[in-house]
Design a protein around this motif. Structure first.
Motif, PDB file in Angstrom:
ATOM      1  N   TRP A   1       0.826  -1.205   0.000  1.00 30.58           N
ATOM      2  CA  TRP A   1       0.000   0.000   0.000  1.00 30.58           C
ATOM      3  C   TRP A   1       0.864   1.259   0.000  1.00 30.58           C
ATOM      4  O   TRP A   1       0.600   2.216  -0.738  1.00 30.58           O
ATOM      5  CB  TRP A   1      -0.931  -0.010   1.207  1.00 30.58           C
ATOM      6  CG  TRP A   1      -1.513   1.332   1.518  1.00 30.58           C
ATOM      7  CD1 TRP A   1      -1.237   2.119   2.585  1.00 30.58           C
ATOM      8  CD2 TRP A   1      -2.467   2.062   0.731  1.00 30.58           C
ATOM      9  NE1 TRP A   1      -1.942   3.295   2.524  1.00 30.58           N
ATOM     10  CE2 TRP A   1      -2.712   3.291   1.386  1.00 30.58           C
ATOM     11  CE3 TRP A   1      -3.131   1.814  -0.469  1.00 30.58           C
ATOM     12  CZ2 TRP A   1      -3.580   4.256   0.896  1.00 30.58           C
ATOM     13  CZ3 TRP A   1      -4.002   2.779  -0.956  1.00 30.58           C
ATOM     14  CH2 TRP A   1      -4.226   3.980  -0.279  1.00 30.58           C
TER      15      TRP A   1
ATOM     16  N   TYR B   1      -4.487   3.271   6.440  1.00 28.63           N
ATOM     17  CA  TYR B   1      -4.848   2.094   5.658  1.00 28.63           C
ATOM     18  C   TYR B   1      -5.101   0.843   6.514  1.00 28.63           C
ATOM     19  O   TYR B   1      -6.126   0.183   6.369  1.00 28.63           O
ATOM     20  CB  TYR B   1      -3.760   1.838   4.619  1.00 28.63           C
ATOM     21  CG  TYR B   1      -3.954   0.629   3.751  1.00 28.63           C
ATOM     22  CD1 TYR B   1      -4.784   0.675   2.638  1.00 28.63           C
ATOM     23  CD2 TYR B   1      -3.305  -0.564   4.040  1.00 28.63           C
ATOM     24  CE1 TYR B   1      -4.957  -0.437   1.842  1.00 28.63           C
ATOM     25  CE2 TYR B   1      -3.470  -1.680   3.240  1.00 28.63           C
ATOM     26  CZ  TYR B   1      -4.296  -1.610   2.142  1.00 28.63           C
ATOM     27  OH  TYR B   1      -4.472  -2.720   1.347  1.00 28.63           O
TER      28      TYR B   1
ATOM     29  N   ARG C   1      -9.949  -1.419   1.949  1.00 21.39           N
ATOM     30  CA  ARG C   1      -8.543  -1.435   1.522  1.00 21.39           C
ATOM     31  C   ARG C   1      -8.435  -1.901   0.071  1.00 21.39           C
ATOM     32  O   ARG C   1      -7.674  -1.346  -0.730  1.00 21.39           O
ATOM     33  CB  ARG C   1      -7.713  -2.338   2.437  1.00 21.39           C
ATOM     34  CG  ARG C   1      -7.747  -1.927   3.902  1.00 21.39           C
ATOM     35  CD  ARG C   1      -6.549  -2.466   4.668  1.00 21.39           C
ATOM     36  NE  ARG C   1      -6.377  -3.897   4.585  1.00 21.39           N
ATOM     37  CZ  ARG C   1      -6.891  -4.791   5.441  1.00 21.39           C
ATOM     38  NH1 ARG C   1      -7.621  -4.374   6.464  1.00 21.39           N
ATOM     39  NH2 ARG C   1      -6.678  -6.076   5.300  1.00 21.39           N
TER      40      ARG C   1
ATOM     41  N   LEU D   1      -7.049   0.282  -3.209  1.00 20.59           N
ATOM     42  CA  LEU D   1      -6.006  -0.144  -4.156  1.00 20.59           C
ATOM     43  C   LEU D   1      -6.500  -0.009  -5.598  1.00 20.59           C
ATOM     44  O   LEU D   1      -5.753   0.394  -6.496  1.00 20.59           O
ATOM     45  CB  LEU D   1      -5.583  -1.583  -3.869  1.00 20.59           C
ATOM     46  CG  LEU D   1      -4.782  -1.780  -2.571  1.00 20.59           C
ATOM     47  CD1 LEU D   1      -4.633  -3.266  -2.239  1.00 20.59           C
ATOM     48  CD2 LEU D   1      -3.393  -1.151  -2.690  1.00 20.59           C
TER      49      LEU D   1
END
Lengths: 520, 526
Positions: free
Chosen positions: B256, B491, B499, B503
């Motif tokens: 991330w 996050y 999450r 993305l």
């Protein structure tokens, strides 16, 4: 293990959504390799041009492809070249000096890989853009992008949705951008596609003292460019950049069983003196000696054409590209041993001096987003003032009884009173051309189907603007609009600014327009 | 949670050992060959022909496909295969040097020299008892580091300016200005090494580990080029120890951080950069009223997103190798005063300047006047550290002046006292405006400064792109600010499906809105 994988469920969800989206997009759009690899390139004029061209011609099975700088992009018309090539297909993939030799190489490499039938690559450049240190450094980036995008394994990894990107970028980029900004629009691309890669130059024409100063700077006070061989034309190890770069092309073309033909653009200065030419000729001779597949004519590197036929050092004025196309066609016909044929008729109408019809005075035109009032200035000028609010601010009239196939020159005197300039637009069924008269900058620019535009400063803040327009229909709409400081005819008016317009006149001309005289 | 030492003592089971050996045999040559291929493609192509070597060249850029898709995975695989062995740091070091060498093999010389020299000096400082000799060794070490920094970074600029000055004054001292190449990241690794020897000299830190550990610390590729400027006490113990394998949660967080950093760099910073470029071009137009606002706000966005993006990626990559790099930003544009700004902006540099410059100069210990002097000196040198140019010096002095001003007139306190909550946000706006004005000195060529400032007399023009980009930065920074953190660090707190969607948003944000110029990170030049 399953719990380990489960802990990545967010990533897997993302990958799943992306895979599904890409799959749908790939099936629905079926984007080609060029559309998908645009992802890696800079969203600016040069990349838009070259990717538009490659997208159109990547799989067009040409016999000869031309790569190089903008002198060839605007200066070589394949339609005219092919008249001499006995059916061989010629595609102009030149773009801009900003691509650099890395960029030209990447394009040639890409085309040779995808089109095994290519017989020759024409490297067409201006003498001004022969490789030297600052150009190589400055141009490396875009060239490297082209190579990375087209000829590396990553080219095949780009997501299919990249094909949608252009629409989004266009929507973002072109909002609020002036028409004269460097945006390669869809109509430009259509034009380039229709002409096998050629697209008419649209440089801003300098006028008056600016023009004289430009040519004196480019060619010296006497029209003789003093050009000596310099260190910047050599790599730190002493190797000539020209020789090194051209050898790369020679090896590349030889690898694909093709010829490399090196051609130089006509030169815009009357004469060149100094050691530069001898050094480059020596490079070319060495190149030809070393590589059997190379054809280059070192003695014909410099072919001076009158300065009046250029709008800038390397760009031929519209109309002269046809002559240059023929010149290139003849040279290639010799290379390929094709029987010379006589020039096709020029189909140029003889210059007419009689006006095609009376042009109504400005006060009789229809105002749209503007107000026309009599001016107190001489020349019988009318005062054109923008109204308040958004939109275009101008006047228009219809011209009837025109003879299709002719070229008309419209000229008028103008003086700014707050507006930046005047935009001339000619609208006919299926055609549109524009001419930008920048009254402050003393420059003019053409676009679309307009053949040419010019401006000449007059005393007392006046300028004479003119546009040359090919007439394709018996009836056209002629519109004169004010422009704001961004040279944009669509803007929010203030109700005060405008321009004085007068002495509007029209006459017929040939395609070869009378030009300003040389400074020499 | 097992400790690092306990994990280090664990011996792999026999089956696992066999699998590991097999994996090493299979992947070591493959990954090593791929790294060598992309790092040294130019040499290979020259030796065996361009057409025989795939056209994949590694550059000193995080935001490039060869780095993300080949170099990083290969280095990670090699590291994972040898994580428990003494080779782990060798792998990190050699990969890092190969990455660094893509900018030019020659740049390895000052880097390796610096590492070896300071490692030796550090070892001596740790062992020696004679304070006088220790002082000499320490001063010599700092002098050598600063000499290298000055020669590479400032000599060219200084000689150019001097040559110009002599010519302008008609002094017949003609000399060619020096034109030395600037080793990437030299300002950062010089500060790394100075802090190392300074901490040992002040007996705040005991050197540990082998030379290779020290080179790994200095040359750890995620932070080599643009920081964060980690202390030896923070990083070296992590580097010298056998690190545990990265957990699933850490790996996802690392992923991330890298993804968010790329989004910030490509979709935000580079687009802000386009607006800056347009504003600069606008200056050449006859009517450019208000363009200075666009210029400074866009550059504020560009440099923040650019530099913080680099830090995010560096932190993410570090996490993959079991190394936690310090945070470098904490919603800096929501600061209410210059001192708070510098606690939120380039935090590792601010700490460095505070600990190794401001406090040794006397800090706040010697009265108000000297405190103000120390602030000004520190910020002047901080500005100079950023680059060789008067713009950077003026920028540093400007921030020094701001610090002094707020000491004398605490604008933020006054606003808060009188306007309560509204006063707080007004103080944020005032501070942001001050910071933006500073960025003009930092970014604009000297010839553009006057027109830029003059244009501020007019209302700013509308820029849709700037509005959208600014909204994205404000929204994410505000979310981080409310949680006392940065957006990127929120996050792990989000549900898994959020999450996942984040993305996806980041991926398509890059695809659709990335400026895609593959620009270098701004701080690479420093």
């Amino acid at each position: 293990m399953s719990s380990f994988i489960f802990s990545f469920r967010a990533v897997f969800l993302a990958l799943g959504v992306i895979a599904a989206t890409e799959g749908v997009c790939a099936l629905a759009l079926r984007p080609g390799i060029v559309e998908r690899t645009k992802f890696n390139l800079i969203d600016r004029f040069h990349s838009a041009v070259i990717f538009g061209k490659l997208d159109d011609f990547a799989d067009s099975a040409p016999d000869i492809v031309q790569v190089g700088d903008s002198s060839g992009f605007h200066g070589v018309r394949p339609d005219f070249v092919m008249r001499y090539l006995g059916g061989l297909k010629y595609v102009n993939l030149s773009c801009c000096a900003a691509l650099g030799y890395d960029g030209y190489y990447g394009i040639a490499d890409f085309m040779l890989r995808r089109n095994p039938g290519i017989k020759a690559v024409v490297l067409y450049v201006s003498l001004n853009n022969l490789p030297r240190a600052d150009l190589i450094d400055g141009q490396h980036q875009l060239g490297a992008f082209i190579q990375n995008s087209l000829t590396t394994p990553f080219a095949y990894l780009s997501p299919a949705t990249v094909a949608l990107r252009q629409r989004i970028v266009d929507a973002m980029e072109k909002k609020g951008q002036a028409k004269t900004d460097a945006v390669f629009t869809e109509d430009m691309r259509v034009s380039a596609r229709a002409h096998h890669g050629w697209w008419a130059e649209h440089d801003r024409r300098l006028a008056g003292d600016k023009r004289t100063a430009f040519w004196r700077e480019a060619c010296g006070p006497r029209g003789v460019k003093i050009w000596n061989d310099e260190r910047s034309y050599y790599a730190p190890d002493g190797q000539s950049y020209t020789l090194a770069e051209l050898e790369r092309f020679a090896l590349l073309t030889a690898h694909h069983g093709a010829k490399l033909i090196v051609l130089f653009h006509p030169f815009s200065c009357p004469r060149v003196e100094g050691s530069f030419l001898d050094a480059r000729r020596a490079d070319i001779r060495t190149l030809v000696q070393r590589h059997q597949n190379v054809i280059a004519l070192p003695e014909q590197m410099v072919e001076p054409w009158p300065t009046e036929e250029f709008v800038s050092s390397d760009h031929l004025r519209v109309g002269y590209d046809e002559e240059n196309g023929k010149r290139v066609g003849k040279l290639l016909a010799e290379v390929f041993g094709l029987a010379a044929r006589s020039d096709a008729p020029d189909d140029l109408g003889a210059a007419e001096t009689t006006p095609p019809g009376t042009l109504p005075s400005v006060s009789a035109w229809t105002a749209d987003g503007a107000v026309v009032t009599p001016g107190s200035e001489p020349r019988g000028a009318q005062r054109l003032i923008e109204s308040m609010g958004p939109g275009t601010h101008g006047i228009e009239t219809k011209l009837t009884g025109l003879m299709p196939g002719r070229t008309l020159v419209l000229s008028f005197a103008a003086k700014a009173i707050g507006a930046r300039g005047v935009f001339v637009e000619v609208l006919a069924h299926g055609n549109r051309g524009g001419g930008y008269c920048d009254l402050y900058g003393a420059t003019a620019q053409r676009d679309g189907d307009m053949r040419d535009a010019g401006i000449e400063p007059d005393p007392d803040g006046w300028s004479r603007c003119w546009v040359a327009m090919p007439v394709e229909a018996p009836e056209v709409t002629l519109r004169l609009s004010l422009m704001n400081e961004r040279l944009d005819p669509a803007y929010v008016g203030d109700g005060k600014s405008g321009a004085l317009l007068g002495l509007v006149a029209m006459r017929e001309t040939t395609r070869f327009l009378a030009q300003e005289a040389s400074p020499w | 949670m097992a400790t690092i030492e306990a994990v280090a003592r664990e011996a792999p089971a026999p089956d696992a050992s066999l699998r590991l050996t097999f994996a090493r045999i299979l992947f070591t040559p493959l990954c090593a060959a791929l790294i060598i291929l992309i790092a040294f493609r130019g040499f290979l192509a020259a030796a065996i022909g361009d057409d025989w070597v795939p056209r994949v060249q590694l550059h000193l850029q995080f935001n490039s496909l060869p780095f993300l898709l080949i170099f990083l995975p290969c280095t990670f695989v090699l590291y994972a295969l040898y994580r428990r062995t003494a080779l782990a740091n060798w792998i990190l070091t050699l990969a890092g040097l190969a990455f660094y060498a893509t900018a030019g093999l020659i740049y390895l010389a000052p880097l390796v020299f610096t590492c070896v020299f300071d490692y030796v000096v550090g070892a001596y400082l740790a062992r020696a008892d004679d304070e006088r000799r220790r002082r000499v060794a320490f001063v010599a070490s700092v002098a050598v580091q600063l000499f290298l920094l000055c020669v590479f970074k400032y000599a060219g600029w200084l000689s150019t300016e001097l040559a110009g000055l002599f010519a302008a004054l008609g002094i017949g001292l003609a000399f060619a200005p020096l034109a030395l190449p600037l080793p990437p990241g030299i300002s950062f690794y010089t500060f790394h090494t100075i802090s190392y020897t300074a901490d040992i000299y002040r007996r705040k830190f005991q050197p540990r580990g082998r030379l290779i550990d020290y080179i790994t610390f200095v040359g750890f590729f995620p932070q080599l080029i643009a920081g964060p400027i980690a202390r030896a006490s923070e990083l070296l113990p992590q580097v010298a120890a056998t690190r545990p394998a990265v957990s699933a949660a850490q790996a996802e967080e690392a992923f991330w951080l890298i993804a968010w950093g790329l989004f910030k760099k490509i979709s935000l910073a580079d687009n802000f950069g386009v607006v800056v470029g347009q504003a600069t071009a606008e200056l050449a137009q006859p009517h450019h009223g208000g363009v200075g606002y666009i210029f400074m706000i866009a550059f504020a966005g560009q440099i923040y997103c650019d530099f913080s993006a680099y830090t995010d990626i560096a932190r993410g990559v570090g996490k993959l190798f079991g190394i936690e790099l310090p945070r470098n930003f904490l919603t800096p544009y929501l600061a209410t005063s210059p001192s708070e700004f510098w606690q939120r902006w380039h935090i590792s540099l601010s700490r460095w300047l505070r600990d190794y410059l401001y406090i040794p100069l006397g800090g706040e210990r010697e009265g108000r006047l000297k405190t103000l002097r120390n602030l000004a000196i520190t910020m002047f040198l901080g500005g100079l550290w950023h680059g060789a140019g008067f713009g950077f010096i003026v920028w540093g002095l400007y921030h020094g002046a701001l610090l002094v001003l707020y000491r004398l007139v605490p604008i933020d306190d006054i606003l808060r006292r009188h306007l309560k909550r509204a006063g707080h946000w007004l103080a944020v706006l005032v501070m942001f405006a001050f910071v933006c004005i500073g960025w003009m000195f930092f970014r604009a060529p000297s010839g553009d400064l006057l027109p830029l400032f003059a244009s501020l007399a007019h209302a700013p023009p509308f820029s849709l792109r700037l509005l959208l980009l600014g909204a994205a930065v404000i929204a994410t920074d505000f979310a981080g600010y409310r949680n006392g953190s940065e957006f990127v660090d929120l996050y792990p707190l989000a549900p898994w499906w959020v999450r996942g969607l984040l993305l996806v948003v980041v991926f398509y944000g890059i695809v659709f809105f990335g400026a895609l110029e593959q620009n270098e990170f701004i701080y690479f030049q420093f």
